[in-house]
Structures are given as structure tokens and as C-alpha cells.
Design a protein around this motif. Structure first.
Motif, PDB file in Angstrom:
ATOM      1  N   GLY A 143       8.502   2.669  -5.883  1.00  0.00           N
ATOM      2  CA  GLY A 143       7.201   2.065  -5.642  1.00  0.00           C
ATOM      3  C   GLY A 143       6.935   0.921  -6.605  1.00  0.00           C
ATOM      4  O   GLY A 143       6.438  -0.140  -6.205  1.00  0.00           O
ATOM      5  N   SER A 144       7.299   1.111  -7.874  1.00  0.00           N
ATOM      6  CA  SER A 144       7.100   0.062  -8.875  1.00  0.00           C
ATOM      7  C   SER A 144       7.981  -1.146  -8.587  1.00  0.00           C
ATOM      8  O   SER A 144       7.540  -2.298  -8.725  1.00  0.00           O
ATOM      9  CB  SER A 144       7.402   0.616 -10.276  1.00  0.00           C
ATOM     10  N   LEU A 145       9.235  -0.893  -8.184  1.00  0.00           N
ATOM     11  CA  LEU A 145      10.135  -2.002  -7.869  1.00  0.00           C
ATOM     12  C   LEU A 145       9.630  -2.797  -6.666  1.00  0.00           C
ATOM     13  O   LEU A 145       9.668  -4.033  -6.666  1.00  0.00           O
ATOM     14  CB  LEU A 145      11.544  -1.471  -7.583  1.00  0.00           C
ATOM     15  N   LEU A 146       9.162  -2.096  -5.651  1.00  0.00           N
ATOM     16  CA  LEU A 146       8.659  -2.794  -4.466  1.00  0.00           C
ATOM     17  C   LEU A 146       7.448  -3.660  -4.810  1.00  0.00           C
ATOM     18  O   LEU A 146       7.313  -4.788  -4.317  1.00  0.00           O
ATOM     19  CB  LEU A 146       8.304  -1.799  -3.365  1.00  0.00           C
ATOM     20  N   LEU A 147       6.566  -3.134  -5.665  1.00  0.00           N
ATOM     21  CA  LEU A 147       5.407  -3.928  -6.069  1.00  0.00           C
ATOM     22  C   LEU A 147       5.842  -5.130  -6.906  1.00  0.00           C
ATOM     23  O   LEU A 147       5.273  -6.224  -6.777  1.00  0.00           O
ATOM     24  CB  LEU A 147       4.422  -3.059  -6.852  1.00  0.00           C
ATOM     25  N   ALA A 148       6.849  -4.924  -7.755  1.00  0.00           N
ATOM     26  CA  ALA A 148       7.345  -6.036  -8.563  1.00  0.00           C
ATOM     27  C   ALA A 148       8.022  -7.078  -7.690  1.00  0.00           C
ATOM     28  O   ALA A 148       7.815  -8.290  -7.853  1.00  0.00           O
ATOM     29  CB  ALA A 148       8.321  -5.517  -9.621  1.00  0.00           C
ATOM     30  N   TRP A 149       8.841  -6.624  -6.746  1.00  0.00           N
ATOM     31  CA  TRP A 149       9.543  -7.553  -5.862  1.00  0.00           C
ATOM     32  C   TRP A 149       8.573  -8.307  -4.956  1.00  0.00           C
ATOM     33  O   TRP A 149       8.873  -9.414  -4.515  1.00  0.00           O
ATOM     34  CB  TRP A 149      10.578  -6.808  -5.026  1.00  0.00           C
ATOM     35  N   SER A 150       7.428  -7.708  -4.671  1.00  0.00           N
ATOM     36  CA  SER A 150       6.464  -8.386  -3.802  1.00  0.00           C
ATOM     37  C   SER A 150       5.897  -9.628  -4.476  1.00  0.00           C
ATOM     38  O   SER A 150       5.346 -10.507  -3.809  1.00  0.00           O
ATOM     39  CB  SER A 150       5.322  -7.438  -3.432  1.00  0.00           C
ATOM     40  N   ARG A 151       6.032  -9.717  -5.796  1.00  0.00           N
ATOM     41  CA  ARG A 151       5.530 -10.876  -6.523  1.00  0.00           C
ATOM     42  C   ARG A 151       6.570 -11.978  -6.647  1.00  0.00           C
ATOM     43  O   ARG A 151       6.282 -13.059  -7.140  1.00  0.00           O
ATOM     44  CB  ARG A 151       5.072 -10.460  -7.922  1.00  0.00           C
ATOM     45  N   VAL A 188       6.475   6.420   3.168  1.00  0.00           N
ATOM     46  CA  VAL A 188       7.626   6.262   4.060  1.00  0.00           C
ATOM     47  C   VAL A 188       7.254   5.418   5.277  1.00  0.00           C
ATOM     48  O   VAL A 188       7.970   4.479   5.651  1.00  0.00           O
ATOM     49  CB  VAL A 188       8.166   7.636   4.506  1.00  0.00           C
ATOM     50  N   LEU A 189       6.135   5.728   5.902  1.00  0.00           N
ATOM     51  CA  LEU A 189       5.745   5.046   7.129  1.00  0.00           C
ATOM     52  C   LEU A 189       5.373   3.580   6.884  1.00  0.00           C
ATOM     53  O   LEU A 189       5.697   2.707   7.694  1.00  0.00           O
ATOM     54  CB  LEU A 189       4.575   5.782   7.777  1.00  0.00           C
ATOM     55  N   LEU A 190       4.728   3.298   5.765  1.00  0.00           N
ATOM     56  CA  LEU A 190       4.261   1.942   5.504  1.00  0.00           C
ATOM     57  C   LEU A 190       5.354   1.024   4.963  1.00  0.00           C
ATOM     58  O   LEU A 190       5.214  -0.195   5.023  1.00  0.00           O
ATOM     59  CB  LEU A 190       3.077   1.974   4.530  1.00  0.00           C
ATOM     60  N   THR A 191       6.431   1.623   4.437  1.00  0.00           N
ATOM     61  CA  THR A 191       7.541   0.798   3.926  1.00  0.00           C
ATOM     62  C   THR A 191       8.718   0.770   4.889  1.00  0.00           C
ATOM     63  O   THR A 191       9.792   0.289   4.540  1.00  0.00           O
ATOM     64  CB  THR A 191       8.037   1.311   2.563  1.00  0.00           C
ATOM     65  N   VAL A 192       8.526   1.271   6.100  1.00  0.00           N
ATOM     66  CA  VAL A 192       9.650   1.500   7.014  1.00  0.00           C
ATOM     67  C   VAL A 192      10.478   0.236   7.260  1.00  0.00           C
ATOM     68  O   VAL A 192      11.707   0.313   7.418  1.00  0.00           O
ATOM     69  CB  VAL A 192       9.123   2.098   8.346  1.00  0.00           C
ATOM     70  N   ARG A 193       9.861  -0.939   7.258  1.00  0.00           N
ATOM     71  CA  ARG A 193      10.596  -2.182   7.518  1.00  0.00           C
ATOM     72  C   ARG A 193      11.500  -2.584   6.357  1.00  0.00           C
ATOM     73  O   ARG A 193      12.354  -3.457   6.520  1.00  0.00           O
ATOM     74  CB  ARG A 193       9.615  -3.315   7.819  1.00  0.00           C
ATOM     75  N   LEU A 194      11.302  -1.958   5.196  1.00  0.00           N
ATOM     76  CA  LEU A 194      12.089  -2.328   4.024  1.00  0.00           C
ATOM     77  C   LEU A 194      13.335  -1.463   3.862  1.00  0.00           C
ATOM     78  O   LEU A 194      14.101  -1.653   2.919  1.00  0.00           O
ATOM     79  CB  LEU A 194      11.230  -2.224   2.754  1.00  0.00           C
ATOM     80  N   TRP A 195      13.543  -0.511   4.781  1.00  0.00           N
ATOM     81  CA  TRP A 195      14.680   0.398   4.702  1.00  0.00           C
ATOM     82  C   TRP A 195      15.907  -0.160   5.418  1.00  0.00           C
ATOM     83  O   TRP A 195      16.985   0.407   5.307  1.00  0.00           O
ATOM     84  CB  TRP A 195      14.321   1.743   5.325  1.00  0.00           C
ATOM     85  N   GLY A 196      15.728  -1.207   6.191  1.00  0.00           N
ATOM     86  CA  GLY A 196      16.832  -1.702   7.001  1.00  0.00           C
ATOM     87  C   GLY A 196      16.959  -0.881   8.275  1.00  0.00           C
ATOM     88  O   GLY A 196      16.162   0.010   8.557  1.00  0.00           O
ATOM     89  N   VAL A 218       0.841  -1.203   0.000  1.00  0.00           N
ATOM     90  CA  VAL A 218       0.000   0.000   0.000  1.00  0.00           C
ATOM     91  C   VAL A 218       0.878   1.254   0.000  1.00  0.00           C
ATOM     92  O   VAL A 218       0.605   2.226  -0.713  1.00  0.00           O
ATOM     93  CB  VAL A 218      -0.945   0.002   1.224  1.00  0.00           C
ATOM     94  N   GLY A 219       1.956   1.228   0.794  1.00  0.00           N
ATOM     95  CA  GLY A 219       2.880   2.361   0.823  1.00  0.00           C
ATOM     96  C   GLY A 219       3.538   2.591  -0.520  1.00  0.00           C
ATOM     97  O   GLY A 219       3.685   3.740  -0.972  1.00  0.00           O
ATOM     98  N   ALA A 220       3.938   1.506  -1.192  1.00  0.00           N
ATOM     99  CA  ALA A 220       4.545   1.624  -2.510  1.00  0.00           C
ATOM    100  C   ALA A 220       3.553   2.231  -3.506  1.00  0.00           C
ATOM    101  O   ALA A 220       3.906   3.103  -4.312  1.00  0.00           O
ATOM    102  CB  ALA A 220       5.013   0.250  -3.000  1.00  0.00           C
ATOM    103  N   ALA A 221       2.305   1.780  -3.437  1.00  0.00           N
ATOM    104  CA  ALA A 221       1.271   2.332  -4.315  1.00  0.00           C
ATOM    105  C   ALA A 221       1.020   3.804  -4.009  1.00  0.00           C
ATOM    106  O   ALA A 221       0.798   4.616  -4.918  1.00  0.00           O
ATOM    107  CB  ALA A 221      -0.024   1.528  -4.164  1.00  0.00           C
ATOM    108  N   ALA A 222       1.083   4.171  -2.728  1.00  0.00           N
ATOM    109  CA  ALA A 222       0.890   5.575  -2.348  1.00  0.00           C
ATOM    110  C   ALA A 222       1.965   6.452  -2.966  1.00  0.00           C
ATOM    111  O   ALA A 222       1.683   7.569  -3.429  1.00  0.00           O
ATOM    112  CB  ALA A 222       0.912   5.701  -0.822  1.00  0.00           C
ATOM    113  N   TRP A 223       3.208   5.962  -2.973  1.00  0.00           N
ATOM    114  CA  TRP A 223       4.289   6.715  -3.618  1.00  0.00           C
ATOM    115  C   TRP A 223       3.999   6.949  -5.093  1.00  0.00           C
ATOM    116  O   TRP A 223       4.170   8.053  -5.606  1.00  0.00           O
ATOM    117  CB  TRP A 223       5.599   5.945  -3.472  1.00  0.00           C
TER     118      TRP A 223
END
Length: 231
Positions: A211-219, A92-100, A16-21
Motif C-alpha cells: 500500500g505504501s509503495l503504491l501511494l509512493a509510486w502514484s506520485r 484488492v478490488l480497487l487495485t485490480v488494474r495494477l495486478w496485470g 484509496v485501495g492502497a490506503a485501505a490496505w
């Protein structure tokens, strides 16, 4: 590379965060194009600031670079700026766990959240309504936010966002170069407006790409464990 990527799951909230971006950046660009097209007097990408699109009254503004401003659809771009701020912060807030982990990641997140506040300020306070508030918003976007973008390129390589570190660093450097050119009035052929766009739009490009990369990687699915063969 795939093995590293699949070791980090992209949660539903992160998607959802990636889509928001993506939505935030796309709607901001579209709002700019639509509002520019509505001008009855010529709008110049080189000589007009983005802020000119949000000015609510008509007249000659800016003693340093006098220009006639009259933006019939000013509400469109002002609402778009507020939306961009909210969607950037949500991403930013919804993807926070993906930042390391680590100080670079936390600093980048904090600075980009301040940039999100800057977009809200710029939309709530157009330059002819509250110049001080608008300038504060511009400061948070152009300087604070672009520093945050650069620092986002220093997140741990093992994190999901760290997979695109060099792209992030490149966008941060371009944005900061545009900021320096715009603030120091060293914009050359780009003009006042062109230098500002060089400072503002790398973040839009980055959020769309990331955002597009995160959505792609989620698959990308984790390889399934081999089925044990009976003895």
C-alpha cells in the motif's frame, strides 16, 4: 525502473485501495496490542492464539492445549477482524488494474478475497460462539489467503504489483511455513501462538508495504514530452 513504473498510472480509486490496505493492517495490529494489554491474567504471544483475544467468555478452553482465557476487550479485536476483512477486500478490488492480466493474478485476487471473508467470519463468530464458523474463517485466512499471497508474487513483472514480486513471494513462503508449523504442531520455540502469528502477520506486513509503495509510486510523474523547437 522509474520508466516502467511511470508507464502505469495509479488511479484515484487504486490509491484509496492502497490506503485501505494500510489502514486495515495497522488497525488490526493496534487492536491486537490493545486487547492483549487489557488481560488481567498474563497473555503470552507464544502460548495464546490470536483467536483467544476474541473469546467472549472466561474459562479454560482447548483440550489439546488447555489454557485460561478471559479477554475483557474481546469486542475490540472481533470488530477489528471484520474491519480488516472489509478493508483487505476493498484494497484488492480497487487495485485490480495494477495486478496485470493472466491466471496467476486472477487466482491471487480470488484467494485473497476469500481470506477477507475469513476475517469477517472469524470476527463475527468467535471461537466460543461458533467454533465451526471460526475454524472456517481460520482456514480461509491461514491456507487460502496465504496461497493467494504466494500467487500474488507471480503476477506479471510489467504490472505495478509485479515490481515487488520477490518481496511478495518471500512473505507468502514465510506465511505458509508458519501455517504448516501451526497446523502440524511443529512450532518448537515459537509456541502455539508464535507459529500462528508467523502465519497471519506476513499478510499484514505485505499490505502495509505494498500500500505504501503504491501511494509512493502514484506520485511519480510521467516525464513530460519535450517542447518542439520552432523551425
Amino acid at each position: 525502473m522509474t520508466d516502467v513504473l511511470t508507464s502505469t498510472r495509479v488511479s484515484g480509486s487504486a490509491r484509496v485501495g492502497a490506503a485501505a490496505w494500510i489502514v486495515g493492517a495497522v488497525q488490526f495490529v493496534v487492536a491486537n496490542v490493545v486487547t492483549q494489554a487489557a488481560w488481567k491474567t498474563p497473555y503470552s504471544l507464544a502460548h495464546n492464539n490470536i483467536s483467544d483475544l476474541g473469546v467472549t467468555s472466561c474459562g479454560v478452553f482447548d483440550e489439546e492445549f488447555p489454557r485460561y482465557i478471559c479477554s475483557p476487550l474481546h469486542d475490540v479485536v472481533n470488530v477489528s477482524m471484520i474491519a480488516q476483512g472489509l478493508l483487505l477486500a476493498a484494497g484488492v478490488l480497487l487495485t485490480v488494474r495494477l495486478w496485470g492480466t493472466g491466471s496467476w493474478a486472477r487466482a491471487a485476487q480470488a484467494l485473497l478475497l476469500l481470506a477477507a471473508v475469513g476475517y469477517v467470519f472469524a470476527g463475527v463468530w468467535p471461537a466460543d460462539v461458533n467454533l465451526d464458523g471460526h475454524v472456517l474463517g481460520a482456514f480461509l485466512i491461514l491456507i487460502v489467503g496465504n496461497l493467494g499471497l504466494l500467487l500474488a508474487g507471480l503476477v506479471p513483472r510489467a504490472s505495478l504489483l509485479g515490481r515487488a514480486r520477490w518481496f511478495t513471494v518471500a512473505m507468502g513462503l514465510v506465511a505458509l511455513a508458519g501455517t504448516w508449523m501451526h497446523l502440524e504442531r511443529q512450532f518448537g520455540a515459537l509456541g502455539l501462538g508464535g507459529s500462528e502469528r508467523l502465519a497471519v502477520f506476513p499478510l499484514q506486513v505485505w499490505t502495509i508495504v505494498m500500500g505504501s509503495l503504491l501511494l509512493a509510486w502514484s506520485r511519480v510523474r510521467r516525464p513530460s514530452a519535450p517542447t518542439p523547437v520552432p523551425a
